[in-house]
Design an enzyme around this catalytic site. Structure first.
Site, PDB file in Angstrom:
ATOM      1  N   ASP A   1       0.866  -1.179   0.000  1.00 46.14           N
ATOM      2  CA  ASP A   1       0.000   0.000   0.000  1.00 46.14           C
ATOM      3  C   ASP A   1       0.907   1.236   0.000  1.00 46.14           C
ATOM      4  O   ASP A   1       1.752   1.390   0.885  1.00 46.14           O
ATOM      5  CB  ASP A   1      -0.849  -0.031   1.282  1.00 46.14           C
ATOM      6  CG  ASP A   1      -2.161   0.688   1.139  1.00 46.14           C
ATOM      7  OD1 ASP A   1      -2.178   1.750   0.516  1.00 46.14           O
ATOM      8  OD2 ASP A   1      -3.173   0.189   1.674  1.00 46.14           O
TER       9      ASP A   1
ATOM     10  N   ASP B   1      -2.951   4.743  -2.118  1.00 47.95           N
ATOM     11  CA  ASP B   1      -3.938   5.340  -1.217  1.00 47.95           C
ATOM     12  C   ASP B   1      -4.414   6.699  -1.711  1.00 47.95           C
ATOM     13  O   ASP B   1      -3.629   7.520  -2.165  1.00 47.95           O
ATOM     14  CB  ASP B   1      -3.272   5.493   0.166  1.00 47.95           C
ATOM     15  CG  ASP B   1      -4.232   5.906   1.252  1.00 47.95           C
ATOM     16  OD1 ASP B   1      -5.221   5.180   1.465  1.00 47.95           O
ATOM     17  OD2 ASP B   1      -4.003   6.965   1.890  1.00 47.95           O
TER      18      ASP B   1
ATOM     19  N   GLU C   1      -6.762   3.972  -5.196  1.00 41.02           N
ATOM     20  CA  GLU C   1      -8.019   4.341  -4.537  1.00 41.02           C
ATOM     21  C   GLU C   1      -8.375   5.748  -4.993  1.00 41.02           C
ATOM     22  O   GLU C   1      -7.606   6.679  -4.757  1.00 41.02           O
ATOM     23  CB  GLU C   1      -7.846   4.311  -3.023  1.00 41.02           C
ATOM     24  CG  GLU C   1      -9.140   4.613  -2.298  1.00 41.02           C
ATOM     25  CD  GLU C   1      -8.936   5.060  -0.862  1.00 41.02           C
ATOM     26  OE1 GLU C   1      -9.804   4.772  -0.046  1.00 41.02           O
ATOM     27  OE2 GLU C   1      -7.915   5.723  -0.566  1.00 41.02           O
TER      28      GLU C   1
ATOM     29  N   HIS D   1     -11.297  -2.235   4.378  1.00 48.19           N
ATOM     30  CA  HIS D   1     -11.095  -1.916   5.789  1.00 48.19           C
ATOM     31  C   HIS D   1     -11.733  -0.595   6.201  1.00 48.19           C
ATOM     32  O   HIS D   1     -11.665  -0.222   7.370  1.00 48.19           O
ATOM     33  CB  HIS D   1      -9.592  -1.884   6.084  1.00 48.19           C
ATOM     34  CG  HIS D   1      -8.914  -0.800   5.301  1.00 48.19           C
ATOM     35  ND1 HIS D   1      -8.619  -0.923   3.970  1.00 48.19           N
ATOM     36  CD2 HIS D   1      -8.524   0.442   5.658  1.00 48.19           C
ATOM     37  CE1 HIS D   1      -8.066   0.193   3.544  1.00 48.19           C
ATOM     38  NE2 HIS D   1      -7.994   1.042   4.543  1.00 48.19           N
ATOM     39  N   ASP D   2     -12.323   0.130   5.251  1.00 42.63           N
ATOM     40  CA  ASP D   2     -12.974   1.407   5.560  1.00 42.63           C
ATOM     41  C   ASP D   2     -14.498   1.320   5.516  1.00 42.63           C
ATOM     42  O   ASP D   2     -15.176   2.309   5.782  1.00 42.63           O
ATOM     43  CB  ASP D   2     -12.570   2.476   4.530  1.00 42.63           C
ATOM     44  CG  ASP D   2     -11.107   2.845   4.601  1.00 42.63           C
ATOM     45  OD1 ASP D   2     -10.525   2.776   5.695  1.00 42.63           O
ATOM     46  OD2 ASP D   2     -10.540   3.214   3.550  1.00 42.63           O
TER      47      ASP D   2
END
Ligand code: NOJ
Length: 591
Positions: free
Chosen positions: A136, A238, A295, A364-365
């Site tokens: 990431d 990210d 993302e 995970h969000d």
């Protein structure tokens, strides 16, 4: 007449005899060209990815937090799930204000998770299991404990003075503008040493980097190349739309009772951002066989052509138009089935001949999909299988989030104090500020807190679900005695075995990895249906997928499955023309 579902095996797939007569012949226009076929065979387009939130996956040393050795111990499990790549959320040195998304040093491993040797052996061991590791890259910001920031904040004359976004106060001493950070409150933080404010799109402890500075960009490219040299298979990047800030940082029109405006509306996808991103690609991943998935909240299907593909910046893009929720939780609306269909079909169409689609419904969000998309009364197992069917049959690379393959569900904690997520309390307070009562505000938290997805992985029925022998960093979901890997491995009708079965089917049917996507029943208000078609000179492989996303019975014109043979149904059987609540079925064309 009912058709019984079969337990899938290579042998059975080859000798399927259940039939409705013959699947209709495919139109010539749906046959992919040779060029399109060739571009669909890169390894990362053929595989299944799995996202691991290291804190919560597996703790090997009993300190209550998951770690790298724990991940290594579970590689066989992941291989049995047909996983070919693992996206690890950040494992770098970090003070953990945002669980690793505040990076102090990209060249060091967080001691909570292990050492660089552990990381090297994870990469090597994973390769032995035919799994590649995906790192990431958190490049919009760093931790405020990163050496770069510690240097930058010293003074305006520091050699790294310009590595972050610094601005003077307004004449009255207040912040340079009225932008609200994504985690609530002003996006600016005063610094006494420099006597200036710095910008933070996320938490105060996550100062934004200044991408306009070529030295900053080069430092980020060096980090990327360091990890490529270590042998990773790709990168998840990210929150990339925020890296370029507008030249003028003016006040925006307030959108809430706090008099502020969301920073997202002021900085996302600023003109010129693609120049930085193309440069990133050229100086790092281009031609190296590693993939990128960025993302990119707000980069919808209409913009995909600039962002992904051979001439775009990335290979794939996570965007959120098909997910329920919103940046501000109390403003979130439910998403209807036609809206889900429209969003997914648009993305499938937008990536049909350019770029590739990462299929995901959880991360995970986000809340767990069995809660986010369905009512409390819905049958969790059928719902998880329905979503799993879309995951593994839409065109693209599936990104399963840890526990999704078990049908893990949200938690429902009654006090905001119990939540760990750095975004939860600010969201709760924002709701209170807007006039909601504490009782209402906690319902937004229960629906959207990121901790819903972060409770520890449920491995078995022992204490702490086999996740740790210590005190877990975050409470487990109480349902772990029923929902866990051990139980679901033994139960042939479990969600886990559904994922395994569909993963096997996916491996064996080219239609599902290389076939094109043709929506059917497009106007249907309950059923999401499509054909995946792979046709070449000597093969014609078609899979027809029907998923009733509603919690009530549905009907459809059975002519669309004439000539198809049933591969699998989450009810075990099916009746042409009829679908029960949350029914998911796959048909093949008759050989
Ligand atoms: C997106 C990540 O997925 C999220 O967990 C994080 O808090 C923000 N970016 C900030 O890095």
């Amino acid at each position: 007449m009912k058709f019984q579902s079969i337990i899938f095996s290579t042998f059975i797939l080859a000798s399927l005899t259940l039939s409705f007569t013959a699947c209709k012949k495919q139109e010539a226009s749906t046959v992919p060209s040779k060029k399109a076929e060739a571009s669909q065979t890169e390894w990362w387009k053929q595989t299944v990815c799995y996202e691991i939130y290291p804190n919560s996956f597996m703790d090997s040393d009993g300190n209550g937090t998951g770690d790298i050795k724990g991940i290594t111990q579970k590689l066989s499990y992941l291989e049995s799930l047909n996983v070919g790549c693992i996206w690890l959320t950040p494992v770098y040195a970090s003070p953990m204000v945002d669980n690793g998304y505040d990076v102090a040093d990209f060249y060091k491993i967080n001691p909570l998770y292990g050492t660089m040797e552990d990381m090297d052996s994870l990469i090597a061991e994973a390769n032995r299991h035919h799994i590649k590791i995906v790192m990431d890259l958190v490049f919009n910001h760093t931790s405020d404990q990163n050496e770069w920031f510690l240097e930058s904040k010293k003074s305006k004359d520091s050699p790294k003075s310009d590595w972050y976004i610094w601005r003077d106060a307004k004449p009255d001493g207040s912040a340079p503008n009225n932008w609200r950070g994504i985690f609530g409150g002003s996006a600016w933080q005063w610094n006494e040493d420099r006597k200036q404010y710095y910008l933070h799109t996320f938490a105060t402890a996550q100062p934004d980097l200044n991408w306009a500075n070529p030295d900053v960009r080069q430092a980020l490219y060096d980090i990327t190349n360091f990890w490529i040299d270590k042998g990773v298979g790709g990168f998840r990047i990210d929150t990339i739309p925020y890296i370029k800030k507008p030249a003028e940082m003016a006040d925006g029109k307030p959108d809430g009772a706090d008099g502020m405006v969301s920073i997202h509306d002021m900085t996302a996808n600023t003109e010129g951002i693609l120049d930085y991103l193309y440069e990133f690609k050229q100086k790092t991943v281009a031609g190296k066989g590693v993939f990128t998935v960025a993302e990119a909240n707000g980069v919808g299907p209409d913009l995909l052509k600039f962002w992904v593909g051979d001439s775009g910046a990335f290979d794939m893009l996570f965007e959120f138009s098909h997910l329920p929720g919103a940046d501000i939780w109390h403003k979130a609306k439910k998403i209807s089935i036609p809206e889900i269909k429209t969003a997914l079909i648009s993305s499938q169409v937008a990536t049909a001949s350019n770029g590739w689609y990462p299929v995901f419904f959880e991360n995970h969000d986000k809340p767990r999909s069995v809660n986010a998309y369905f009512s409390e009364k819905a049958d969790r197992i059928l719902a998880a299988k329905a979503m799993g069917t879309l995951m593994l049959t839409l065109r693209g690379t599936p990104f399963i989030y840890e526990g999704q393959e078990l049908g893990m569900s949200n938690v429902k904690w009654n006090s905001v104090e119990v939540y760990d997520d750095v975004n939860t309390k600010p969201q709760y307070n924002l709701a209170l500020q807007e006039g909601y009562s504490p009782e209402q505000a906690i319902t937004f938290v229960q629906a959207f807190s990121r901790d819903n997805a972060r409770t520890p992985m449920q491995w078995d029925t022992s204490a702490n679900a086999g996740f740790t022998t210590g005190k877990p960093w975050l409470a487990l979901n109480e349902n772990f005695k029923t929902i866990n890997v051990l139980n679901e491995t033994e139960d042939s009708t479990s969600v886990l075995n559904w994922y395994k079965k569909l993963g096997q089917i996916r491996k064996q049917k080219k239609a599902l990895t290389q076939g094109n996507f043709t929506p059917i029943l497009a106007e249907h208000a309950q059923i999401f249906a499509y054909k995946r078609i792979f046709a070449s000179d000597n093969e014609n492989d078609t899979v027809t997928v029907l998923v009733n996303l509603s919690e009530t019975d549905a009907t459809y014109d059975s002519a669309i499955v004439v000539g198809c043979e049933l591969i699998v149904s989450n009810y075990g059987d099916t009746e042409p023309g009829k679908m029960r609540p949350l029914e998911a079925i796959l048909f093949a064309n008759k050989k």
